[in-house]
Design a protein around this motif. Sequence first.
Motif, PDB file in Angstrom:
ATOM      1  N   ILE A 147       0.840  -1.207   0.000  1.00  0.00           N
ATOM      2  CA  ILE A 147       0.000   0.000   0.000  1.00  0.00           C
ATOM      3  C   ILE A 147       0.874   1.256   0.000  1.00  0.00           C
ATOM      4  O   ILE A 147       0.484   2.301  -0.527  1.00  0.00           O
ATOM      5  N   GLN A 148       2.074   1.124   0.537  1.00  0.00           N
ATOM      6  CA  GLN A 148       2.966   2.300   0.578  1.00  0.00           C
ATOM      7  C   GLN A 148       3.275   2.814  -0.825  1.00  0.00           C
ATOM      8  O   GLN A 148       3.487   3.999  -1.039  1.00  0.00           O
ATOM      9  N   GLU A 149       3.256   1.891  -1.799  1.00  0.00           N
ATOM     10  CA  GLU A 149       3.558   2.319  -3.168  1.00  0.00           C
ATOM     11  C   GLU A 149       2.395   3.107  -3.765  1.00  0.00           C
ATOM     12  O   GLU A 149       2.519   3.692  -4.820  1.00  0.00           O
ATOM     13  N   HIS A 150       1.244   3.075  -3.071  1.00  0.00           N
ATOM     14  CA  HIS A 150       0.070   3.808  -3.580  1.00  0.00           C
ATOM     15  C   HIS A 150      -0.257   5.000  -2.693  1.00  0.00           C
ATOM     16  O   HIS A 150      -1.398   5.428  -2.611  1.00  0.00           O
ATOM     17  N   HIS A 151       0.800   5.515  -2.023  1.00  0.00           N
ATOM     18  CA  HIS A 151       0.566   6.598  -1.063  1.00  0.00           C
ATOM     19  C   HIS A 151      -0.194   7.763  -1.702  1.00  0.00           C
ATOM     20  O   HIS A 151      -1.113   8.320  -1.106  1.00  0.00           O
ATOM     21  N   ARG A 152       0.157   8.087  -2.940  1.00  0.00           N
ATOM     22  CA  ARG A 152      -0.465   9.249  -3.605  1.00  0.00           C
ATOM     23  C   ARG A 152      -1.970   8.996  -3.806  1.00  0.00           C
ATOM     24  O   ARG A 152      -2.811   9.838  -3.546  1.00  0.00           O
ATOM     25  N   GLU A 153      -2.300   7.754  -4.226  1.00  0.00           N
ATOM     26  CA  GLU A 153      -3.721   7.407  -4.436  1.00  0.00           C
ATOM     27  C   GLU A 153      -4.477   7.444  -3.114  1.00  0.00           C
ATOM     28  O   GLU A 153      -5.592   7.928  -3.015  1.00  0.00           O
ATOM     29  N   VAL A 154      -3.828   6.920  -2.065  1.00  0.00           N
ATOM     30  CA  VAL A 154      -4.479   6.874  -0.747  1.00  0.00           C
ATOM     31  C   VAL A 154      -4.775   8.287  -0.266  1.00  0.00           C
ATOM     32  O   VAL A 154      -5.868   8.591   0.206  1.00  0.00           O
ATOM     33  N   ARG A 168     -12.868   2.437  -2.900  1.00  0.00           N
ATOM     34  CA  ARG A 168     -12.023   1.308  -3.295  1.00  0.00           C
ATOM     35  C   ARG A 168     -11.007   1.813  -4.316  1.00  0.00           C
ATOM     36  O   ARG A 168     -11.388   2.443  -5.316  1.00  0.00           O
ATOM     37  N   LEU A 169      -9.724   1.584  -4.080  1.00  0.00           N
ATOM     38  CA  LEU A 169      -8.685   2.085  -4.982  1.00  0.00           C
ATOM     39  C   LEU A 169      -8.627   1.209  -6.235  1.00  0.00           C
ATOM     40  O   LEU A 169      -8.791  -0.020  -6.150  1.00  0.00           O
ATOM     41  N   PRO A 170      -8.363   1.792  -7.396  1.00  0.00           N
ATOM     42  CA  PRO A 170      -8.318   1.003  -8.643  1.00  0.00           C
ATOM     43  C   PRO A 170      -7.068   0.112  -8.752  1.00  0.00           C
ATOM     44  O   PRO A 170      -7.077  -0.914  -9.410  1.00  0.00           O
ATOM     45  N   ALA A 171      -6.017   0.493  -8.041  1.00  0.00           N
ATOM     46  CA  ALA A 171      -4.739  -0.221  -8.208  1.00  0.00           C
ATOM     47  C   ALA A 171      -4.868  -1.698  -7.832  1.00  0.00           C
ATOM     48  O   ALA A 171      -5.635  -2.067  -6.932  1.00  0.00           O
ATOM     49  N   THR A 198     -11.453  -8.253   2.836  1.00  0.00           N
ATOM     50  CA  THR A 198     -11.254  -8.907   4.144  1.00  0.00           C
ATOM     51  C   THR A 198     -11.283  -7.909   5.296  1.00  0.00           C
ATOM     52  O   THR A 198     -11.501  -8.285   6.441  1.00  0.00           O
ATOM     53  N   GLY A 199     -11.019  -6.635   5.002  1.00  0.00           N
ATOM     54  CA  GLY A 199     -10.973  -5.620   6.055  1.00  0.00           C
ATOM     55  C   GLY A 199      -9.656  -5.556   6.797  1.00  0.00           C
ATOM     56  O   GLY A 199      -9.477  -4.738   7.701  1.00  0.00           O
ATOM     57  N   GLU A 200      -8.701  -6.404   6.406  1.00  0.00           N
ATOM     58  CA  GLU A 200      -7.371  -6.360   7.059  1.00  0.00           C
ATOM     59  C   GLU A 200      -6.795  -4.946   6.961  1.00  0.00           C
ATOM     60  O   GLU A 200      -6.824  -4.332   5.893  1.00  0.00           O
ATOM     61  N   VAL A 201      -6.296  -4.432   8.080  1.00  0.00           N
ATOM     62  CA  VAL A 201      -5.737  -3.072   8.082  1.00  0.00           C
ATOM     63  C   VAL A 201      -4.387  -3.099   7.360  1.00  0.00           C
ATOM     64  O   VAL A 201      -3.493  -3.891   7.684  1.00  0.00           O
ATOM     65  N   LEU A 202      -4.241  -2.219   6.357  1.00  0.00           N
ATOM     66  CA  LEU A 202      -3.010  -2.175   5.556  1.00  0.00           C
ATOM     67  C   LEU A 202      -2.085  -1.060   6.024  1.00  0.00           C
ATOM     68  O   LEU A 202      -0.906  -1.041   5.666  1.00  0.00           O
TER      69      LEU A 202
END
Length: 224
Positions: free
Chosen positions: A4-11, A41-44, A74-78
């Motif tokens: 998820i860190q690689e999608h920081h900008r999207e987040v 929901r992110l597209p990545a 699943t709801g797992e915290v990323l």
Amino acid sequence: MTSIQEHHREVTAAGSSIAAFSRDLYARGWMPGTSGNLSVRLPADDGYAAVITASGMDKGSLTADDMVAVHATTGEVLTPGRLKASAETSIHTAVYGATDARAVIHVHAPYATVMACRIGERDGTVTLPLERFELLKGLGLDDPARTELPVFRNWPDVRMIADEVADHLAARGDAPPALLIDHHGITTWGKDLAQARNRLECLEAICQLLTLGARDHRTDTKET
Ligand SMILES: CSC[C@@H](O)[C@@H](O)C(=O)COP(=O)(O)O
Ligand SMILES: [Zn+2]
């Protein structure tokens, strides 16, 4: 699947958008006292991640920093840290797991909640039949003239609500993009936050008409 860190900008972009919609819905009086939650929901990576409002926050003053990234089904915290994901994350993930939704909004809008109180039962899931209202066209239904809005029991354990939501959506391919929770609120979803909000507005307005006395023959209990 990348981290998820690689999608920081999207987040961050998703968080800013969620915060803006949350402030708007709070200003309508639909998110009193930290109630309500929104997610995107992110597209990545085929949409494995979603960004959701953190739990217990004042929804009228959210910023992009007040969000948590979770696994969309699943709801797992990323993004573990000081913030806790919404207590109702499992309802969002139930919707993402059963539909093509890309955004989910949950609020405690008054008229929808009144109708949920009137229709909700102590056990089981019931439905509120809606028919003939012009605003139903805002829901994107196959049949724009009628639908059955599910009303779920407000179990103390939110996971039980989520499990019933998942079962209902799996069984009802024609289910509307919305649900009511008895004595609690309304949840809507769509391809983005704007569509989910439009659908929310249509249903809150229909519920207002019903509380003002509008009837259709399916909900009219008068003897003929
Ligand atoms: C003010 S209590 C409201 C909560 O119990 C819940 O129903 C709600 O909508 C918000 O929960 P949250 O964990 O902040 O996302
Ligand atoms: Zn709620």
